[in-house]
Motif scaffolding. Sequence first.
Motif, mmCIF file in Angstrom:
data_model
loop_
_atom_site.group_PDB
_atom_site.id
_atom_site.type_symbol
_atom_site.label_atom_id
_atom_site.label_comp_id
_atom_site.label_asym_id
_atom_site.label_seq_id
_atom_site.Cartn_x
_atom_site.Cartn_y
_atom_site.Cartn_z
ATOM 1 N N LEU A 175 0.853 -1.185 0.000
ATOM 2 C CA LEU A 175 0.000 0.000 0.000
ATOM 3 C C LEU A 175 0.888 1.234 0.000
ATOM 4 O O LEU A 175 1.692 1.444 0.916
ATOM 5 C CB LEU A 175 -0.893 0.014 1.230
ATOM 6 N N ILE A 176 0.782 2.066 -1.028
ATOM 7 C CA ILE A 176 1.577 3.284 -1.123
ATOM 8 C C ILE A 176 0.659 4.496 -1.065
ATOM 9 O O ILE A 176 -0.556 4.373 -1.262
ATOM 10 C CB ILE A 176 2.436 3.308 -2.411
ATOM 11 N N ASP A 177 1.253 5.658 -0.807
ATOM 12 C CA ASP A 177 0.411 6.859 -0.665
ATOM 13 C C ASP A 177 0.819 7.983 -1.603
ATOM 14 O O ASP A 177 0.334 9.107 -1.466
ATOM 15 C CB ASP A 177 0.444 7.360 0.782
ATOM 16 N N SER A 178 1.717 7.674 -2.552
ATOM 17 C CA SER A 178 2.178 8.727 -3.453
ATOM 18 C C SER A 178 2.560 8.140 -4.805
ATOM 19 O O SER A 178 3.118 7.035 -4.888
ATOM 20 C CB SER A 178 3.394 9.442 -2.857
ATOM 21 N N GLN A 179 2.275 8.877 -5.850
ATOM 22 C CA GLN A 179 2.650 8.428 -7.183
ATOM 23 C C GLN A 179 4.144 8.620 -7.449
ATOM 24 O O GLN A 179 4.646 8.210 -8.503
ATOM 25 C CB GLN A 179 1.837 9.167 -8.251
ATOM 26 N N THR A 180 4.856 9.234 -6.495
ATOM 27 C CA THR A 180 6.311 9.371 -6.632
ATOM 28 C C THR A 180 7.052 8.250 -5.899
ATOM 29 O O THR A 180 8.284 8.257 -5.840
ATOM 30 C CB THR A 180 6.780 10.729 -6.079
ATOM 31 N N ASP A 181 6.323 7.290 -5.336
ATOM 32 C CA ASP A 181 6.956 6.185 -4.634
ATOM 33 C C ASP A 181 7.882 5.422 -5.583
ATOM 34 O O ASP A 181 7.654 5.358 -6.800
ATOM 35 C CB ASP A 181 5.877 5.245 -4.092
ATOM 36 N N SER A 182 8.942 4.835 -5.024
ATOM 37 C CA SER A 182 9.931 4.119 -5.836
ATOM 38 C C SER A 182 9.318 2.998 -6.660
ATOM 39 O O SER A 182 9.829 2.639 -7.729
ATOM 40 C CB SER A 182 11.029 3.548 -4.935
ATOM 41 N N LEU A 183 8.209 2.430 -6.202
ATOM 42 C CA LEU A 183 7.573 1.330 -6.923
ATOM 43 C C LEU A 183 6.844 1.801 -8.178
ATOM 44 O O LEU A 183 6.460 0.972 -9.013
ATOM 45 C CB LEU A 183 6.606 0.600 -6.000
ATOM 46 N N LEU A 184 6.640 3.117 -8.298
ATOM 47 C CA LEU A 184 6.009 3.657 -9.502
ATOM 48 C C LEU A 184 6.998 4.413 -10.378
ATOM 49 O O LEU A 184 6.673 4.771 -11.513
ATOM 50 C CB LEU A 184 4.847 4.593 -9.143
ATOM 51 N N ALA A 185 8.188 4.640 -9.871
ATOM 52 C CA ALA A 185 9.165 5.422 -10.621
ATOM 53 C C ALA A 185 9.619 4.700 -11.884
ATOM 54 O O ALA A 185 9.882 5.320 -12.915
ATOM 55 C CB ALA A 185 10.373 5.741 -9.743
ATOM 56 N N ASP A 186 9.733 3.380 -11.786
ATOM 57 C CA ASP A 186 10.149 2.568 -12.927
ATOM 58 C C ASP A 186 9.260 1.338 -13.024
ATOM 59 O O ASP A 186 8.540 0.992 -12.087
ATOM 60 C CB ASP A 186 11.615 2.134 -12.783
ATOM 61 N N GLU A 187 9.347 0.673 -14.147
ATOM 62 C CA GLU A 187 8.627 -0.583 -14.320
ATOM 63 C C GLU A 187 9.235 -1.623 -13.388
ATOM 64 O O GLU A 187 10.445 -1.847 -13.389
ATOM 65 C CB GLU A 187 8.738 -1.047 -15.774
ATOM 66 N N SER A 188 8.414 -2.285 -12.578
ATOM 67 C CA SER A 188 8.957 -3.249 -11.621
ATOM 68 C C SER A 188 9.398 -4.534 -12.299
ATOM 69 O O SER A 188 10.451 -5.080 -11.990
ATOM 70 C CB SER A 188 7.920 -3.552 -10.532
ATOM 71 N N PHE A 189 8.611 -5.057 -13.214
ATOM 72 C CA PHE A 189 8.951 -6.278 -13.937
ATOM 73 C C PHE A 189 9.244 -7.411 -12.957
ATOM 74 O O PHE A 189 10.266 -8.094 -13.033
ATOM 75 C CB PHE A 189 10.151 -6.031 -14.860
ATOM 76 N N GLY A 190 8.346 -7.583 -12.022
ATOM 77 C CA GLY A 190 8.475 -8.609 -10.995
ATOM 78 C C GLY A 190 7.160 -8.753 -10.265
ATOM 79 O O GLY A 190 6.178 -8.060 -10.567
ATOM 80 N N PRO A 191 7.093 -9.628 -9.241
ATOM 81 C CA PRO A 191 5.825 -9.929 -8.567
ATOM 82 C C PRO A 191 5.453 -8.914 -7.492
ATOM 83 O O PRO A 191 5.001 -9.278 -6.402
ATOM 84 C CB PRO A 191 6.098 -11.308 -7.968
ATOM 85 N N LEU A 192 5.652 -7.638 -7.783
ATOM 86 C CA LEU A 192 5.326 -6.568 -6.843
ATOM 87 C C LEU A 192 4.026 -5.896 -7.266
ATOM 88 O O LEU A 192 3.849 -5.564 -8.439
ATOM 89 C CB LEU A 192 6.449 -5.538 -6.778
ATOM 90 N N MET A 193 3.133 -5.669 -6.308
ATOM 91 C CA MET A 193 1.807 -5.140 -6.619
ATOM 92 C C MET A 193 1.512 -3.911 -5.766
ATOM 93 O O MET A 193 0.801 -3.991 -4.749
ATOM 94 C CB MET A 193 0.744 -6.219 -6.368
ATOM 95 N N PRO A 194 2.051 -2.746 -6.127
ATOM 96 C CA PRO A 194 1.734 -1.533 -5.374
ATOM 97 C C PRO A 194 0.281 -1.111 -5.589
ATOM 98 O O PRO A 194 -0.225 -1.154 -6.710
ATOM 99 C CB PRO A 194 2.712 -0.505 -5.949
ATOM 100 N N ILE A 195 -0.363 -0.714 -4.487
ATOM 101 C CA ILE A 195 -1.759 -0.290 -4.510
ATOM 102 C C ILE A 195 -1.817 1.172 -4.067
ATOM 103 O O ILE A 195 -1.328 1.527 -2.988
ATOM 104 C CB ILE A 195 -2.614 -1.134 -3.552
ATOM 105 N N LEU A 196 -2.413 2.029 -4.885
ATOM 106 C CA LEU A 196 -2.550 3.437 -4.548
ATOM 107 C C LEU A 196 -4.037 3.791 -4.483
ATOM 108 O O LEU A 196 -4.735 3.760 -5.499
ATOM 109 C CB LEU A 196 -1.846 4.313 -5.598
#
Length: 522
Positions: free
Chosen positions: A337-358
Amino acid sequence: MMASVPQLKFTSKDSIPGIVNGVRSIFHTHKTKPLEFRLVQLRKLYWGMIDNQDALAAACKQDLGKGHFEAYLGELDFCTQTILYCCNNLEKWAKDETAKDIPLANKLLFPKIRKDPLGCVLIIGPYNFPVNLLICPFAGAIAAGNTAVLKPSENAPNVAVVIQKVIEENLDSSCYKVVQGAVPETTALLEQKWDKIFYTGGVTVGTIIAKKAAETLTPVTLELGGRNPAIITKNADIRLAARRLLWGKIVNAGQVCISQNYTLVDKEVLDQFVAETKTAMKEYYPNGTRNTEDFGRIINDRQWQRLKKMMDESKGKILMGGEMDESDKYIEPTMILIDSQTDSLLADESFGPLMPILPVNNLDEAIRIANEVHDTPLGLYPFGNKKETDRCLREIRSGGASVNDAWMHGALVTMPFGGIGDSGQGNYRGQASFDCFTHRRSIISTPSWLEGMLNARYPPYDGKLAKMRSMGQAKPNFDRDGKVSFSLVSYVLSLGAGSKTGGLIRYALVLLAALGLRQYLG
């Protein structure tokens, strides 16, 4: 779980110019142009894939930890079905087309479009689907009549070895070559002159390839990634969205260029979505993902470290998963669970099993964020009612989209696939694979008996402009206010459009026009 990585026998850089020149020379002998030759090569490629399917599946397991189901369905079956589709439709695709929307006076030039192969092409494959994303465009290149050099990913070395075996043992070795290597060998390939470069991979390397290709005006097709948004409105089927989006992130351990990179969820349904995702996770993996062949591994240490860094730098809260093991290149499917569109998980394509929720307040905010994070993603995944999903399709650009689903639009053998902007350019799959490696060549054949009519185009031009304009210039069917006016002539010419009778009527009108013009022009 992961087998030791073999040492690929890299192709000598010094031999690469000779390899490319040889394949180019063969193209100019026209050996690959006859349809029967192309069909025979496609058929042999099919059987080469079938005969080596177990070896290819084992190689996918070694390189990516990819299980039997994913290896066969997502790699091998996709390739064989693509090849069969090319075989079954090639004759239709390759036929000359009668040019459409030609003015009546020009119909007598018998305009047509011929499908010519581009020439000698380079296909560079990625590591995440090392069979599928190399062989499928290659099938299109063969079908279109080209010669080709394939460059498998060195990051999937076991697959690269088997791919080379398939090509060398089944296809005409003078027309199709495999070059093995890493950056130096790829650089040497890019130094050569090509008639088309097809690349699947990341934006950074794609940019390098595009710049290099521009030096020799070489056309490119770039299949790149993207920070793809999923959007869940309060009117969506939340259970369905959770199950489908989780599936989209567990396939190939999330190493799928079109899987969602982040999910924008209406705050009203956030808790329900999280709960349904956890329920689906337990259903899919009752004993967890660590000790099952139904969940893969990250390709190598560099990519694993990249994903770990994204996780470490994120300010989000882990809601599900989070287990990691560097020795096994294992990352558990993880919801954050993230609270900003500038979070590191949105900065680049993750290309892995990571699922950030905003979480978002409404659809307006979701659309705004999606356009700000990456305004040309490779995929878009809206979940909601028809009005909401239609609005997402209308207001958010993307290479493709799956409505109320994860990336299924990219899993269809017959449907064009490609990116837009910095998620790629050009497309392939189905007939688009044939078109990708084909030049649509416009041809006319002017009869000698038309020379009397054509005198108006020759100097001296005095008094001939009006005659030339009368031979085929279109007239507007609208007034100065943009309102369409009724035209009896246009109505008559459109009668029977698309029917045999209509075609005969229009052909008769062409002959009458020709006779009239011939008399008019003297």
